[in-house]
Design a protein around this motif. Structure first.
Motif, PDB file in Angstrom:
ATOM      1  N   VAL A 171     -15.572 -12.618  31.053  1.00  0.00           N
ATOM      2  CA  VAL A 171     -16.701 -13.505  30.826  1.00  0.00           C
ATOM      3  C   VAL A 171     -17.437 -13.702  32.143  1.00  0.00           C
ATOM      4  O   VAL A 171     -16.844 -13.592  33.224  1.00  0.00           O
ATOM      5  N   SER A 172     -18.721 -13.973  32.077  1.00  0.00           N
ATOM      6  CA  SER A 172     -19.485 -14.257  33.284  1.00  0.00           C
ATOM      7  C   SER A 172     -19.074 -15.620  33.835  1.00  0.00           C
ATOM      8  O   SER A 172     -18.694 -16.509  33.075  1.00  0.00           O
ATOM      9  N   PRO A 173     -19.139 -15.806  35.158  1.00  0.00           N
ATOM     10  CA  PRO A 173     -18.773 -17.112  35.733  1.00  0.00           C
ATOM     11  C   PRO A 173     -19.586 -18.265  35.147  1.00  0.00           C
ATOM     12  O   PRO A 173     -19.053 -19.349  34.921  1.00  0.00           O
ATOM     13  N   HIS A 248     -16.359  -5.005  38.884  1.00  0.00           N
ATOM     14  CA  HIS A 248     -17.015  -6.223  38.404  1.00  0.00           C
ATOM     15  C   HIS A 248     -16.085  -7.428  38.532  1.00  0.00           C
ATOM     16  O   HIS A 248     -16.533  -8.536  38.879  1.00  0.00           O
ATOM     17  N   VAL A 249     -14.813  -7.233  38.269  1.00  0.00           N
ATOM     18  CA  VAL A 249     -13.850  -8.334  38.378  1.00  0.00           C
ATOM     19  C   VAL A 249     -13.564  -8.642  39.846  1.00  0.00           C
ATOM     20  O   VAL A 249     -13.489  -9.803  40.262  1.00  0.00           O
ATOM     21  N   ARG A 250     -13.418  -7.606  40.648  1.00  0.00           N
ATOM     22  CA  ARG A 250     -13.116  -7.792  42.078  1.00  0.00           C
ATOM     23  C   ARG A 250     -14.228  -8.562  42.790  1.00  0.00           C
ATOM     24  O   ARG A 250     -13.960  -9.400  43.655  1.00  0.00           O
ATOM     25  N   THR A 251     -15.479  -8.288  42.428  1.00  0.00           N
ATOM     26  CA  THR A 251     -16.606  -8.955  43.080  1.00  0.00           C
ATOM     27  C   THR A 251     -16.952 -10.292  42.437  1.00  0.00           C
ATOM     28  O   THR A 251     -17.851 -10.992  42.910  1.00  0.00           O
ATOM     29  N   GLY A 252     -16.273 -10.643  41.342  1.00  0.00           N
ATOM     30  CA  GLY A 252     -16.515 -11.923  40.706  1.00  0.00           C
ATOM     31  C   GLY A 252     -17.668 -11.948  39.725  1.00  0.00           C
ATOM     32  O   GLY A 252     -18.019 -13.012  39.216  1.00  0.00           O
TER      33      GLY A 252
END
Length: 309
Positions: A171-173, A248-252
């Motif tokens: 999910v997006s932050p 995408h997950v690593r960069t948040g």
């Protein structure tokens, strides 16, 4: 009927073959990566050229006319002959060319960023990537190999497991910080779920955690790349193919609400090659490199693995 002996418009012929095989204008458009209206235009163009209707439109779909059935049988043979002739001629070429059909999501999110490694090792081998949702005819020689996603069950080919995906909702932050918290799987039902064309990923994950998706609010999308972009834009929650979206997950840019993942060969990346055919040396070189790369990334042996939360 027109008396012209020239060939019909080839784009229209390709659209006809797809519609006749899939019996759906929409699915043909998805496969050819064009709009449904463009498919309809091609079919009308071909029918005008031939002077005969090829389909009968009905309330619940379409059916081929007798002329359409006859024409479809001929076009299948014609496309196979073209593919076989192309393969034969290309094999005489002095340059080594390897043709790979693969899903756009795998190409964009995994393979392309690694190709420099292969090219540095094998500068004499040229790669031709065909990112498409259409299932290329490996048996007829349309491509040297294909990389596909699923359970490994395709007729007439050898399917070798490359890596089983690691599935987890993402999910997006911004969406994660909304009033509707996501603390347990059941909380996902308060959000919009983003489904790709065949939402097997979601069903594998939901079955593992005991979540009933029949009550979920969802948006159906065509390709996983589109599903991924919708998740990045905060349009809903996607099932993350973690091997593809690690950056995408690593960069948040995307967040996992749950740390655990589900892994299954029902949702895996497979290498497809024709049965009973000798693999050209250049193609074998690429296959060996690809298998080594996927094993290094997936970090586990290629056996049946189903791990729950």
């Amino acid at each position: 009927m027109r008396s012209s002996t020239t060939l019909p418009p080839l784009q229209a012929l390709r659209a006809f073959e797809a519609v006749a095989r899939l019996m759906s204008f929409r699915r043909a458009g998805d496969e050819l990566l064009i709009t449904q209206s463009a498919v309809s235009h091609h079919i009308r163009q071909l029918e005008e050229f031939l002077g005969l209707p090829l389909f009968v439109r009905k309330a619940r779909g379409i059916v081929l006319t007798p002329a359409g059935e006859e024409y479809h049988a001929c076009t299948i043979d014609a496309f196979r002959l073209i593919a076989a002739a192309t393969t034969k001629l290309r094999s005489r070429s002095t340059s080594a060319v390897v043709r790979i059909s693969l899903l756009p999501s795998f190409a964009a999110n995994w393979l392309v960023s690694r190709l420099h490694g292969f090219q540095s090792l094998h500068p004499d081998i040229n790669l031709e990537l065909d990112p498409t949702l259409r299932t290329a005819d490996v048996v007829a020689g349309e491509t040297d190999m294909a990389i596909r996603y699923g359970a490994g069950k395709w007729p007439g080919v050898n399917a070798q497991l490359l890596m089983a995906e690691q599935l987890s909702p993402v999910v997006s932050p911004a969406l994660l910080q909304s009033d509707r918290t996501i603390a347990m799987p059941q909380d996902l039902l308060h959000h919009t779920l983003l489904f790709a064309k065949k939402p097997v990923d979601w069903h594998v994950w939901a079955d593992a955690v005991g979540l009933d998706l029949s009550r979920a609010r969802s948006i159906q999308l065509t390709d996983y790349n589109i599903t991924l972009q919708a998740a990045l834009d905060g349009q809903g929650i996607a099932i993350g193919r973690m091997l593809l979206i690690r950056d995408h997950v690593r960069t948040g840019r995307l967040v996992q609400p749950f740390a655990q993942t589900i892994t299954s060969t029902r949702t895996a990346h497979w290498l497809l090659t024709p049965k009973g055919c000798r693999i050209a040396p250049a193609a074998q070189t690429f296959m060996d490199w690809l298998i080594a790369e996927t094993r290094a990334v997936s970090g586990h042996e290629h056996g049946e693995t189903d791990k729950g939360i």
